[in-house]
Design an enzyme around this catalytic site. Structure first.
Site, mmCIF file in Angstrom:
data_model
loop_
_atom_site.group_PDB
_atom_site.id
_atom_site.type_symbol
_atom_site.label_atom_id
_atom_site.label_comp_id
_atom_site.label_asym_id
_atom_site.label_seq_id
_atom_site.Cartn_x
_atom_site.Cartn_y
_atom_site.Cartn_z
ATOM 1 N N LYS A 8 0.894 -1.105 -0.046
ATOM 2 C CA LYS A 8 0.028 -0.016 -0.096
ATOM 3 C C LYS A 8 0.632 1.171 -0.064
ATOM 4 O O LYS A 8 0.656 2.063 -0.762
ATOM 5 C CB LYS A 8 -0.980 -0.078 1.171
ATOM 6 N N ARG A 122 11.266 -6.997 4.560
ATOM 7 C CA ARG A 122 11.229 -5.483 5.138
ATOM 8 C C ARG A 122 11.812 -5.363 6.578
ATOM 9 O O ARG A 122 12.346 -4.492 6.728
ATOM 10 C CB ARG A 122 9.807 -5.029 5.067
ATOM 11 N N ARG A 128 11.433 -1.995 10.967
ATOM 12 C CA ARG A 128 10.248 -1.643 11.887
ATOM 13 C C ARG A 128 9.904 -2.530 12.952
ATOM 14 O O ARG A 128 9.817 -4.003 12.848
ATOM 15 C CB ARG A 128 8.984 -1.687 10.846
ATOM 16 N N ARG A 139 -1.333 -8.723 13.050
ATOM 17 C CA ARG A 139 -1.728 -7.713 11.913
ATOM 18 C C ARG A 139 -2.628 -8.327 10.978
ATOM 19 O O ARG A 139 -3.733 -7.858 10.521
ATOM 20 C CB ARG A 139 -0.694 -6.944 11.617
HETATM 21 P P1 ADP Z 1 0.693 -2.200 7.561
HETATM 22 O O1 ADP Z 1 -0.685 -1.995 6.758
HETATM 23 O O2 ADP Z 1 1.891 -2.638 6.836
HETATM 24 O O3 ADP Z 1 0.267 -3.302 8.808
HETATM 25 P P2 ADP Z 1 0.904 0.489 8.388
HETATM 26 O O4 ADP Z 1 2.125 1.349 8.197
HETATM 27 O O5 ADP Z 1 -0.303 0.872 7.400
HETATM 28 O O6 ADP Z 1 1.225 -0.754 7.916
HETATM 29 O O7 ADP Z 1 0.224 0.560 9.908
HETATM 30 C C1 ADP Z 1 1.004 0.160 10.852
HETATM 31 C C2 ADP Z 1 0.405 0.325 12.305
HETATM 32 O O8 ADP Z 1 -0.282 1.616 12.510
HETATM 33 C C3 ADP Z 1 -1.012 -0.609 12.305
HETATM 34 O O9 ADP Z 1 -0.508 -1.726 12.790
HETATM 35 C C4 ADP Z 1 -1.527 0.101 13.466
HETATM 36 O O10 ADP Z 1 -1.282 -0.267 14.661
HETATM 37 C C5 ADP Z 1 -1.602 1.605 13.285
HETATM 38 N N1 ADP Z 1 -2.492 2.358 12.147
HETATM 39 C C6 ADP Z 1 -2.202 2.490 10.967
HETATM 40 N N2 ADP Z 1 -3.509 3.093 10.218
HETATM 41 C C7 ADP Z 1 -4.409 2.821 11.338
HETATM 42 C C8 ADP Z 1 -5.829 3.034 11.355
HETATM 43 N N3 ADP Z 1 -6.474 3.622 10.296
HETATM 44 N N4 ADP Z 1 -6.520 2.653 12.611
HETATM 45 C C9 ADP Z 1 -5.724 2.194 13.578
HETATM 46 N N5 ADP Z 1 -4.472 2.010 13.713
HETATM 47 C C10 ADP Z 1 -3.828 2.240 12.432
#
Ligand code: ADP
Length: 186
Positions: A8, A122, A128, A139
């Site tokens: 994404k 990654r 991370r 997740r």
């Molecule tokens: P990925 O989709 O690869 O897990 P992201 O960088 O999109 O990674 O998100 C990392 C973390 O940030 C999520 O696991 C969550 O803890 C938090 N997060 C991101 N976007 C949201 C959201 N819309 N609502 C709640 N938590 C979020």
């Protein structure tokens, strides 16, 4: 939209560049705040490191402020938001308020096995904190339970654009743009 590791973030930047609008990544904003040690970052980190979602109230408020910035006036691409039904409703309200309209919802479809491999790779490159195997599984589980159902919500609204997220980065971008270009922009 797409499960963790679907690409994404990578695709969001490229697609946003194409349309000359900002890519707004909730994950990136949380991580930047965590690194800077802001109160928002300190709160978010507790959830992120465990693979849990940050509470809706915290996330919604942050997005509301971000899309209020001048660079988002012409439009924006959201990466990682909405992730829950409550966030979908909140986004509807925010968009109505700003006079924007949701033009499309892109979902990247990927192979589950491939994804764990990508994420573990990654973790070696980016370090991370939430890219350990246990947290990746949590997740993925949360995505399946909380976020995957949103795909049907947007499908019913006729906004869904499903794109095969497997293969070369550039090929995936091309598939997304081929699907998005014919859609009229609000
Ligand atoms: P990925 O989709 O690869 O897990 P992201 O960088 O999109 O990674 O998100 C990392 C973390 O940030 C999520 O696991 C969550 O803890 C938090 N997060 C991101 N976007 C949201 C959201 N819309 N609502 C709640 N938590 C979020």
């Amino acid at each position: 939209m797409g499960p963790p590791g679907a690409g994404k973030g990578t695709q969001a930047t490229r697609v946003a560049d194409h349309f000359a609008i900002p890519a707004i990544s909730t994950g990136d904003i949380f991580r930047a705040n965590a690194t800077a040690g802001t109160p928002l970052g300190q709160e978010a980190r507790r959830y992120m490191d465990a693979g849990e979602y940050v509470p809706d109230e915290v996330t919604n408020l942050m997005v509301r402020h971000r899309i209020d910035e001048p660079d988002a006036e012409r439009g924006f691409l959201l990466d990682g938001f909405p992730r829950t039904l409550a966030q979908v409703e909140e986004l509807d309200g925010m968009i109505a308020f700003t006079g924007h309209r949701l033009d499309a919802v892109v979902v990247l479809t990927v192979d589950a096995e491939e994804i764990v491999a990508r994420l573990l790779q990654r973790s070696e490159v980016e370090g991370r904190a939430d890219d350990t195997e246990d947290v990746i599984r949590r997740r993925q589980q949360l995505y399946a339970e909380e976020t995957a159902p949103l795909v049907e919500v947007y499908r019913e609204r006729g906004l869904l654009v499903e794109v095969d997220g497997m293969g070369e980065v550039g090929d995936v971008t091309e598939r997304i743009l081929t699907s998005l270009d014919p859609i009229p922009q609000s």
